[in-house]
Design an enzyme around this catalytic site. Structure first.
Site, PDB file in Angstrom:
ATOM      1  N   TRP A   1      -6.158  12.341   3.975  1.00  0.00           N
ATOM      2  CA  TRP A   1      -5.862  12.690   2.574  1.00  0.00           C
ATOM      3  C   TRP A   1      -4.471  12.164   2.154  1.00  0.00           C
ATOM      4  CZ3 TRP A   1      -7.843  18.264   1.086  1.00  0.00           C
ATOM      5  CH2 TRP A   1      -9.175  18.401   1.492  1.00  0.00           C
TER       6      TRP A   1
ATOM      7  N   GLY B   1       0.838  -1.206   0.000  1.00  0.00           N
ATOM      8  CA  GLY B   1       0.000   0.000   0.000  1.00  0.00           C
ATOM      9  C   GLY B   1       0.871   1.252   0.000  1.00  0.00           C
TER      10      GLY B   1
ATOM     11  N   ASP C   1      -9.444  10.702   9.376  1.00  0.00           N
ATOM     12  CA  ASP C   1     -10.312  11.853   9.648  1.00  0.00           C
ATOM     13  C   ASP C   1     -11.780  11.516   9.330  1.00  0.00           C
ATOM     14  OD1 ASP C   1      -8.965  11.803   6.976  1.00  0.00           O
ATOM     15  OD2 ASP C   1     -10.565  13.204   6.507  1.00  0.00           O
TER      16      ASP C   1
ATOM     17  N   LYS D   1     -13.703   2.027   9.871  1.00  0.00           N
ATOM     18  CA  LYS D   1     -12.444   2.410  10.523  1.00  0.00           C
ATOM     19  C   LYS D   1     -12.672   2.694  12.006  1.00  0.00           C
ATOM     20  CE  LYS D   1      -8.899   2.889   8.882  1.00  0.00           C
ATOM     21  NZ  LYS D   1      -7.777   1.928   8.690  1.00  0.00           N
TER      22      LYS D   1
ATOM     23  N   ALA E   1      -5.545  -1.945   4.735  1.00  0.00           N
ATOM     24  CA  ALA E   1      -6.897  -1.436   4.978  1.00  0.00           C
ATOM     25  C   ALA E   1      -7.709  -1.521   3.703  1.00  0.00           C
ATOM     26  CB  ALA E   1      -6.838   0.020   5.451  1.00  0.00           C
ATOM     27  N   TYR E   2      -9.026  -1.529   3.876  1.00  0.00           N
ATOM     28  CA  TYR E   2      -9.935  -1.375   2.739  1.00  0.00           C
ATOM     29  C   TYR E   2     -10.140   0.127   2.596  1.00  0.00           C
ATOM     30  CZ  TYR E   2     -13.939  -2.251  -0.301  1.00  0.00           C
ATOM     31  OH  TYR E   2     -14.796  -2.310  -1.377  1.00  0.00           O
TER      32      TYR E   2
ATOM     33  N   VAL F   1       1.240   3.664   2.291  1.00  0.00           N
ATOM     34  CA  VAL F   1       1.987   3.853   3.536  1.00  0.00           C
ATOM     35  C   VAL F   1       2.890   2.634   3.779  1.00  0.00           C
ATOM     36  CG1 VAL F   1       1.783   4.123   6.041  1.00  0.00           C
ATOM     37  CG2 VAL F   1       0.249   5.387   4.511  1.00  0.00           C
TER      38      VAL F   1
ATOM     39  N   TYR G   1     -16.986   3.525   4.979  1.00  0.00           N
ATOM     40  CA  TYR G   1     -15.546   3.420   5.241  1.00  0.00           C
ATOM     41  C   TYR G   1     -15.222   3.991   6.624  1.00  0.00           C
ATOM     42  CZ  TYR G   1     -10.632   4.911   5.077  1.00  0.00           C
ATOM     43  OH  TYR G   1      -9.314   5.149   5.393  1.00  0.00           O
TER      44      TYR G   1
HETATM   45  N1  LIG Z   1      -5.687   6.748   1.583  1.00  0.00           N
HETATM   46  C1  LIG Z   1      -6.127   7.757   2.339  1.00  0.00           C
HETATM   47  O1  LIG Z   1      -6.459   8.843   1.844  1.00  0.00           O
HETATM   48  C2  LIG Z   1      -6.203   7.598   3.817  1.00  0.00           C
HETATM   49  C3  LIG Z   1      -6.701   8.656   4.595  1.00  0.00           C
HETATM   50  C4  LIG Z   1      -6.751   8.513   5.979  1.00  0.00           C
HETATM   51  C5  LIG Z   1      -6.325   7.344   6.566  1.00  0.00           C
HETATM   52  N2  LIG Z   1      -5.877   6.313   5.794  1.00  0.00           N
HETATM   53  C6  LIG Z   1      -5.465   5.077   6.450  1.00  0.00           C
HETATM   54  O2  LIG Z   1      -4.064   4.945   6.308  1.00  0.00           O
HETATM   55  C7  LIG Z   1      -3.705   3.550   6.248  1.00  0.00           C
HETATM   56  C8  LIG Z   1      -2.851   3.290   5.022  1.00  0.00           C
HETATM   57  O3  LIG Z   1      -3.632   3.620   3.870  1.00  0.00           O
HETATM   58  P1  LIG Z   1      -3.027   3.613   2.410  1.00  0.00           P
HETATM   59  O4  LIG Z   1      -3.450   4.873   1.755  1.00  0.00           O
HETATM   60  O5  LIG Z   1      -1.591   3.221   2.436  1.00  0.00           O
HETATM   61  O6  LIG Z   1      -3.907   2.435   1.782  1.00  0.00           O
HETATM   62  P2  LIG Z   1      -3.690   1.636   0.414  1.00  0.00           P
HETATM   63  O7  LIG Z   1      -2.669   2.321  -0.423  1.00  0.00           O
HETATM   64  O8  LIG Z   1      -5.045   1.384  -0.125  1.00  0.00           O
HETATM   65  O9  LIG Z   1      -3.036   0.286   0.931  1.00  0.00           O
HETATM   66  C9  LIG Z   1      -3.783  -0.630   1.683  1.00  0.00           C
HETATM   67  C10 LIG Z   1      -3.156  -1.987   1.487  1.00  0.00           C
HETATM   68  O10 LIG Z   1      -3.970  -2.930   2.195  1.00  0.00           O
HETATM   69  C11 LIG Z   1      -4.072  -4.085   1.380  1.00  0.00           C
HETATM   70  N3  LIG Z   1      -5.267  -4.869   1.646  1.00  0.00           N
HETATM   71  C12 LIG Z   1      -6.557  -4.531   1.417  1.00  0.00           C
HETATM   72  N4  LIG Z   1      -7.365  -5.551   1.724  1.00  0.00           N
HETATM   73  C13 LIG Z   1      -6.567  -6.554   2.154  1.00  0.00           C
HETATM   74  C14 LIG Z   1      -6.806  -7.878   2.602  1.00  0.00           C
HETATM   75  N5  LIG Z   1      -8.039  -8.387   2.665  1.00  0.00           N
HETATM   76  N6  LIG Z   1      -5.751  -8.631   2.957  1.00  0.00           N
HETATM   77  C15 LIG Z   1      -4.497  -8.155   2.880  1.00  0.00           C
HETATM   78  N7  LIG Z   1      -4.199  -6.907   2.469  1.00  0.00           N
HETATM   79  C16 LIG Z   1      -5.237  -6.128   2.109  1.00  0.00           C
HETATM   80  C17 LIG Z   1      -4.116  -3.554  -0.025  1.00  0.00           C
HETATM   81  O11 LIG Z   1      -3.787  -4.580  -0.912  1.00  0.00           O
HETATM   82  P3  LIG Z   1      -4.280  -4.524  -2.440  1.00  0.00           P
HETATM   83  O12 LIG Z   1      -3.447  -3.425  -3.045  1.00  0.00           O
HETATM   84  O13 LIG Z   1      -3.992  -5.872  -2.946  1.00  0.00           O
HETATM   85  O14 LIG Z   1      -5.733  -4.175  -2.389  1.00  0.00           O
HETATM   86  C18 LIG Z   1      -3.103  -2.435   0.020  1.00  0.00           C
HETATM   87  O15 LIG Z   1      -1.805  -2.893  -0.292  1.00  0.00           O
HETATM   88  C19 LIG Z   1      -5.038   2.791   6.268  1.00  0.00           C
HETATM   89  O16 LIG Z   1      -5.322   2.381   7.578  1.00  0.00           O
HETATM   90  C20 LIG Z   1      -6.058   3.829   5.824  1.00  0.00           C
HETATM   91  O17 LIG Z   1      -7.348   3.547   6.314  1.00  0.00           O
HETATM   92  C21 LIG Z   1      -5.779   6.428   4.441  1.00  0.00           C
END
Ligand SMILES: NC(=O)c1ccc[n+]([C@@H]2O[C@H](COP(=O)([O-])OP(=O)(O)OC[C@H]3O[C@@H](n4cnc5c(N)ncnc54)[C@H](OP(=O)(O)O)[C@@H]3O)[C@@H](O)[C@H]2O)c1
Length: 279
Positions: free
Chosen positions: A149, A10, A101, A128, A59-60, A12, A124
Site C-alpha cells: 500500500w 517513481g 503483499d 511480481k 516496476a509496472y 519510491v 500484477y
Molecule cells: N505502489 C504500491 O502500492 C506498491 C505496493 C507494494 C509494492 N510496490 C512495489 O514497490 C516498488 C516501487 O513502487 P512505486 O509505488 O514507487 O511505483 P511507481 O510510483 O509506479 O514507480 C515505478 C517507476 O517505474 C517506471 N517504469 C515502469 N515501466 C518502466 C519501463 N518499462 N522502463 C523503465 N521504467 C519503467 C515508472 O515510469 P513511468 O512513470 O514513466 O511509468 C515509474 O517511474 C515496485 O517494485 C512496486 O511493485 C508498490
C-alpha cells in the site's frame, strides 16, 4: 560504494534519490533514459555504471491495467529483474528489489511471514512473484523487500487520489474489508539506505506497523488534511475492479527487525510525515 538506481521518477525511486545519495556515487535512471524492457540496453547500462549495488525501484504498478496487459507487466516486473539479477551475479553486485503483499491471496487470518506460500490472485501479483523467483533463481546476492500500500507526496497513489476526490465530491465511498498497512515512500527509502550499510540480503517484509482498511486510511488522510468530506464504508463487492485484491495484505516484519534492527513506524506516523511533505 557505486549505486545504480532504476525507476528514479517513481514514488519510491524519487525518495531513494535523496536517501541513497549520501551513501556513495549514485547513477539514477528513469524511463526516458532506459526502458527496462530493452534487455540489451539494460545490460549495457549496468555494465557502464559498474555498480556495487543495483536498486531496482522501477516496476509496472498499474494493478488493474495489468489484467489486460499481462505481457507488459511480466516484461517489467519479471523479465527486467531477471536481467538485473544475471548482471548482479556476473559482477558480484548486490541487487535490491521491491516486491509486494499482492504475491499472497489474502486468505490467511494473520499477517504473512516470509515463509508463507505465495498464491497471487491477480496478474500484477503473479508478475511480481515471477520477478522474485527470477532473482532468487539467478544465484546473485539479493535483498528483496516486500512492501504494501505504497503512497507518498508525489506520484499516482491512494493518498493523493483521496485528497483530490474529497475536494471534488460531496462524499467518498471506500472499501472497508481489505486490511493492510499503508507504507510511505519516504519510510521505504530511509529503511533501504539503513539496510545498505550492513549489506543485508535475503527476502524480507517491510511495511509500516499497525493495520487499517482502505476506508480507515481514507478517513485518516482527510482528517490530517482538515477535510470534512464524509467517507462511507463499502464492501469489495460494491467496488468492481478488473483485478482481484487480497482481503488480508498484512505483512509480519519481525524478521527484518530481528536481523537488522530495522522497523518502520506505525502507519499513522508515516501519514503525518507525508501530510507535512505533500505540496
Ligand atoms: N505502489 C504500491 O502500492 C506498491 C505496493 C507494494 C509494492 N510496490 C512495489 O514497490 C516498488 C516501487 O513502487 P512505486 O509505488 O514507487 O511505483 P511507481 O510510483 O509506479 O514507480 C515505478 C517507476 O517505474 C517506471 N517504469 C515502469 N515501466 C518502466 C519501463 N518499462 N522502463 C523503465 N521504467 C519503467 C515508472 O515510469 P513511468 O512513470 O514513466 O511509468 C515509474 O517511474 C515496485 O517494485 C512496486 O511493485 C508498490
Amino acid at each position: 560504494m557505486r549505486i545504480l538506481l532504476t525507476g528514479r521518477n517513481g514514488q519510491v525511486g524519487w525518495e531513494l534519490l535523496k536517501a541513497l545519495a549520501p551513501l556513495g556515487e549514485l547513477t539514477a535512471l528513469g524511463r526516458a533514459e532506459l526502458d527496462l524492457r530493452d534487455a540489451v540496453r539494460l545490460r549495457e547500462a549496468v555494465r557502464a555504471s559498474n555498480p556495487d549495488v543495483i536498486v531496482n525501484a522501477a516496476a509496472y504498478t498499474a494493478v488493474d491495467k495489468a489484467e489486460s496487459a499481462r505481457e507488459a507487466a511480466f516484461a517489467v516486473n519479471a523479465g527486467a529483474p531477471g536481467v538485473l539479477a544475471e548482471e548482479a551475479k556476473r559482477s558480484g553486485a548486490l541487487l535490491v528489489h521491491y516486491s509486494t503483499d499482492y504475491v499472497f491471496d489474502g486468505a490467511k487470518p494473520a499477517p504473512y511471514v516470509e515463509e508463507d506460500e505465495p498464491n497471487p490472485i491477480n496478474a500484477y501479483g503473479a508478475s511480481k512473484l515471477a520477478g522474485e523467483r527470477a532473482i532468487a533463481g539467478s544465484g546473485c546476492r539479493y535483498l528483496i523487500l516486500r512492501t504494501s500500500w505504497v503512497y507518498g507526496p508525489r506520484g499516482a497513489n491512494f493518498y493523493l487520489t483521496m485528497l483530490r476526490l474529497a475536494r471534488e465530491r460531496a462524499e467518498l465511498r471506500v472499501v472497508d474489508d481489505q486490511v493492510g498497512a499503508p507504507t510511505s515512500s519516504l519510510a521505504i527509502a530511509r529503511a533501504t539506505a539503513q539496510l545498505l550499510r550492513p549489506g543485508a540480503h535475503g527476502l524480507y517484509h517491510l511495511s509500516a506497523a499497525g493495520k487499517t482498511s482502505w476506508c480507515g486510511f481514507a478517513r485518516a488522510i482527510l482528517s490530517g488534511a482538515g477535510l470534512a468530506t464524509p467517507v462511507l464504508a463499502i464492501r469489495t463487492e460494491d467496488y468492481p475492479a478488473p483485478a482481484k485484491r487480497p482481503r488480508n495484505s498484512r505483512l509480519d516484519c519481525s524478521r527484518l527487525h530481528a536481523d537488522f534492527g530495522v522497523a518502520l513506524a506505525p502507519w499513522e506516523e508515516g501519514l503525518a510525515e507525508v501530510t507535512l511533505a505533500a505540496p
